[in-house]
Design an enzyme around this catalytic site. Structure first.
Site, PDB file in Angstrom:
ATOM      1  N   GLU A  58      43.170  50.313  44.298  1.00 28.94           N
ATOM      2  CA  GLU A  58      43.275  49.579  43.095  1.00 28.94           C
ATOM      3  C   GLU A  58      44.124  48.382  43.085  1.00 28.94           C
ATOM      4  O   GLU A  58      44.132  47.084  43.618  1.00 28.94           O
ATOM      5  CB  GLU A  58      43.856  49.650  41.730  1.00 28.94           C
ATOM      6  CG  GLU A  58      42.807  51.409  40.764  1.00 28.94           C
ATOM      7  CD  GLU A  58      41.741  51.428  40.863  1.00 28.94           C
ATOM      8  OE1 GLU A  58      41.521  50.393  40.292  1.00 28.94           O
ATOM      9  OE2 GLU A  58      40.624  51.707  40.393  1.00 28.94           O
ATOM     10  N   ASN A  62      43.328  44.757  44.188  1.00 23.63           N
ATOM     11  CA  ASN A  62      43.221  43.247  43.393  1.00 23.63           C
ATOM     12  C   ASN A  62      43.489  42.229  44.133  1.00 23.63           C
ATOM     13  O   ASN A  62      43.977  41.001  43.568  1.00 23.63           O
ATOM     14  CB  ASN A  62      44.356  44.227  42.232  1.00 23.63           C
ATOM     15  CG  ASN A  62      43.366  44.835  40.801  1.00 23.63           C
ATOM     16  OD1 ASN A  62      42.497  45.010  40.644  1.00 23.63           O
ATOM     17  ND2 ASN A  62      44.985  45.009  39.996  1.00 23.63           N
ATOM     18  N   ARG A 119      34.805  43.683  37.699  1.00 22.62           N
ATOM     19  CA  ARG A 119      35.802  44.682  37.525  1.00 22.62           C
ATOM     20  C   ARG A 119      35.602  45.366  35.688  1.00 22.62           C
ATOM     21  O   ARG A 119      34.874  43.956  34.661  1.00 22.62           O
ATOM     22  CB  ARG A 119      36.644  43.598  37.500  1.00 22.62           C
ATOM     23  CG  ARG A 119      36.544  42.673  38.565  1.00 22.62           C
ATOM     24  CD  ARG A 119      36.238  43.768  39.899  1.00 22.62           C
ATOM     25  NE  ARG A 119      36.379  44.967  40.257  1.00 22.62           N
ATOM     26  CZ  ARG A 119      36.501  46.020  41.398  1.00 22.62           C
ATOM     27  NH1 ARG A 119      35.512  45.861  42.020  1.00 22.62           N
ATOM     28  NH2 ARG A 119      36.929  46.899  41.776  1.00 22.62           N
TER      29      ARG A 119
HETATM   30  N1  ATP Z   1      47.086  40.554  43.245  1.00 23.89           N
HETATM   31  C1  ATP Z   1      46.567  40.478  41.517  1.00 23.89           C
HETATM   32  N2  ATP Z   1      46.557  38.753  41.837  1.00 23.89           N
HETATM   33  C2  ATP Z   1      46.489  38.084  40.579  1.00 23.89           C
HETATM   34  N3  ATP Z   1      46.199  38.338  39.497  1.00 23.89           N
HETATM   35  C3  ATP Z   1      45.851  39.573  39.717  1.00 23.89           C
HETATM   36  C4  ATP Z   1      45.980  40.735  40.606  1.00 23.89           C
HETATM   37  N4  ATP Z   1      46.181  41.903  40.554  1.00 23.89           N
HETATM   38  C5  ATP Z   1      45.608  42.017  39.373  1.00 23.89           C
HETATM   39  N5  ATP Z   1      45.776  40.856  38.323  1.00 23.89           N
HETATM   40  C6  ATP Z   1      45.359  40.603  37.282  1.00 23.89           C
HETATM   41  O1  ATP Z   1      45.361  41.742  36.185  1.00 23.89           O
HETATM   42  C7  ATP Z   1      44.050  41.762  35.784  1.00 23.89           C
HETATM   43  C8  ATP Z   1      44.171  43.021  35.640  1.00 23.89           C
HETATM   44  O2  ATP Z   1      43.935  43.903  37.060  1.00 23.89           O
HETATM   45  P1  ATP Z   1      43.466  44.930  36.598  1.00 23.89           P
HETATM   46  O3  ATP Z   1      43.324  45.976  38.037  1.00 23.89           O
HETATM   47  O4  ATP Z   1      43.359  46.031  35.624  1.00 23.89           O
HETATM   48  O5  ATP Z   1      41.909  45.013  35.550  1.00 23.89           O
HETATM   49  P2  ATP Z   1      40.268  44.663  37.157  1.00 23.89           P
HETATM   50  O6  ATP Z   1      40.564  43.963  38.527  1.00 23.89           O
HETATM   51  O7  ATP Z   1      40.283  43.502  36.294  1.00 23.89           O
HETATM   52  O8  ATP Z   1      39.640  45.624  37.406  1.00 23.89           O
HETATM   53  P3  ATP Z   1      38.958  46.341  38.175  1.00 23.89           P
HETATM   54  O9  ATP Z   1      40.475  46.973  38.743  1.00 23.89           O
HETATM   55  O10 ATP Z   1      38.557  48.016  37.044  1.00 23.89           O
HETATM   56  O11 ATP Z   1      37.708  46.117  38.543  1.00 23.89           O
HETATM   57  C9  ATP Z   1      42.647  40.506  36.182  1.00 23.89           C
HETATM   58  O12 ATP Z   1      41.019  40.853  35.947  1.00 23.89           O
HETATM   59  C10 ATP Z   1      43.548  39.871  37.572  1.00 23.89           C
HETATM   60  O13 ATP Z   1      43.440  38.418  36.137  1.00 23.89           O
HETATM   61 MG    MG Z   2      41.591  45.727  39.616  1.00 21.14          MG
END
Ligand code: ATP
Ligand code: MG
Lengths: 162, 101
Positions: A58, A62, A119
């Site tokens: 995860e 990200n 996502r």
């Molecule tokens: N490394 C990162 N850099 C920039 N923004 C991030 C990063 N990690 C997370 N985010 C932000 O936080 C939000 C939530 O992250 P999360 O992993 O919970 O959900 P997601 O990646 O959108 O969906 P999923 O993980 O279910 O595929 C993301 O949509 C993004 O906007």
């Molecule tokens: Mg994610």
């Protein structure tokens, strides 16, 4: 901005490794295999192994999708640092991508800024559920650091530090 | 590798060993080709070979659900182990996918 969930890991460092890899999606599998290999000496249960692999997957995903905006460019780097303190694993996954403006909002289940990439906003919720400790430190336009800890090896024959 | 089969108007997707962001992109786009062809109305995700799945799997299922549900189609998950079932439950997918066995 920093958001901290659950307790801190303490104790003497017993092992450590750092890898740097390109922020491309092929390396998501590499990162979770590397962390799995790193904790093998602790005799993790299949459940623990799966928890750690999911959480790392995860965080790395990200970095690739959000931090580096899904560019899959070899110049973009992700750093993964793994540390052992006795039977407690600490993993840090860091990128120098776009960063997160509101970490607290981002960590809410189902919150996503990339619904068009399918996502679902469950990444942080899984990291939190599968690890004992999660800490997210991010600054807009600077990058993101995700730090996670988990006690490994609930098997009775493994000596615990505590 | 994943593979696809059409039985009646059910698209059967045998998912790969590991479902992550890397593998999900291909699975979704291939599945959509079948769905858009109009020959399938329902989707069955077969997890028999799957030992790893992260949130990318949720995206695959939700995305296909959105595409078939507007025509009254359904989405099923079969052969999911306890781990994968837990991830489906945590994501609130139990009202969307019918989990069989
Ligand atoms: N490394 C990162 N850099 C920039 N923004 C991030 C990063 N990690 C997370 N985010 C932000 O936080 C939000 C939530 O992250 P999360 O992993 O919970 O959900 P997601 O990646 O959108 O969906 P999923 O993980 O279910 O595929 C993301 O949509 C993004 O906007
Ligand atoms: Mg994610």
């Amino acid at each position: 901005m920093i958001e901290i969930i659950d307790r801190e890991a303490v104790g003497t460092l017993t092992n450590e490794m750092t890898v740097e890899f390109a922020a491309v999606s092929d390396n998501e599998a590499f990162a979770r295999m590397a962390v799995a290999a790193f904790i093998t000496p602790l005799n993790p249960t299949l459940e623990e192994l799966s928890d750690v692999k999911t959480a790392v997957s995860e965080a790395v995903t990200n970095a690739v999708i959000h931090g580096y905006e899904n560019r899959n460019d070899l110049v973009d780097k992700v750093w993964m640092k793994c540390m052992l303190r006795g039977d407690v694993l600490e993993v840090e996954i860091r990128d120098q991508g776009v960063g997160i403006e509101d970490v607290r909002a981002a960590m809410e289940p189902l919150y996503t800024t990339r619904p068009e990439l399918e996502r679902s906003g469950m990444g942080f919720a899984f990291m939190e559920a599968f690890m004992d400790h999660l800490e997210v430190d991010s600054r807009k336009d600077c990058g993101t650091n995700v730090r996670m800890c988990k006690k490994i090896g609930t098997n009775p024959w493994i000596d615990s530090e505590e | 590798m994943e593979d696809f089969k059409v039985i009646d108007n059910y698209l059967m997707i045998r998912l790969p060993d590991e479902i992550d962001h890397h593998s999900s992109v291909d699975i979704s786009s291939k599945a959509d080709r079948y769905i858009l062809s109009g020959k399938v109305g329902n989707v069955v995700f077969d997890f028999e070979r799957t030992t790893f799945m992260d949130s990318s799997g949720i995206g695959i299922i939700l995305g296909r659900y959105k595409k078939v549900s507007c025509f009254g189609g359904k989405v099923y998950a079969v052969n999911a182990d306890s781990r994968i079932r837990r991830i489906l439950m945590m994501s609130g997918l139990k009202n969307i996918v019918e989990i069989i066995k």
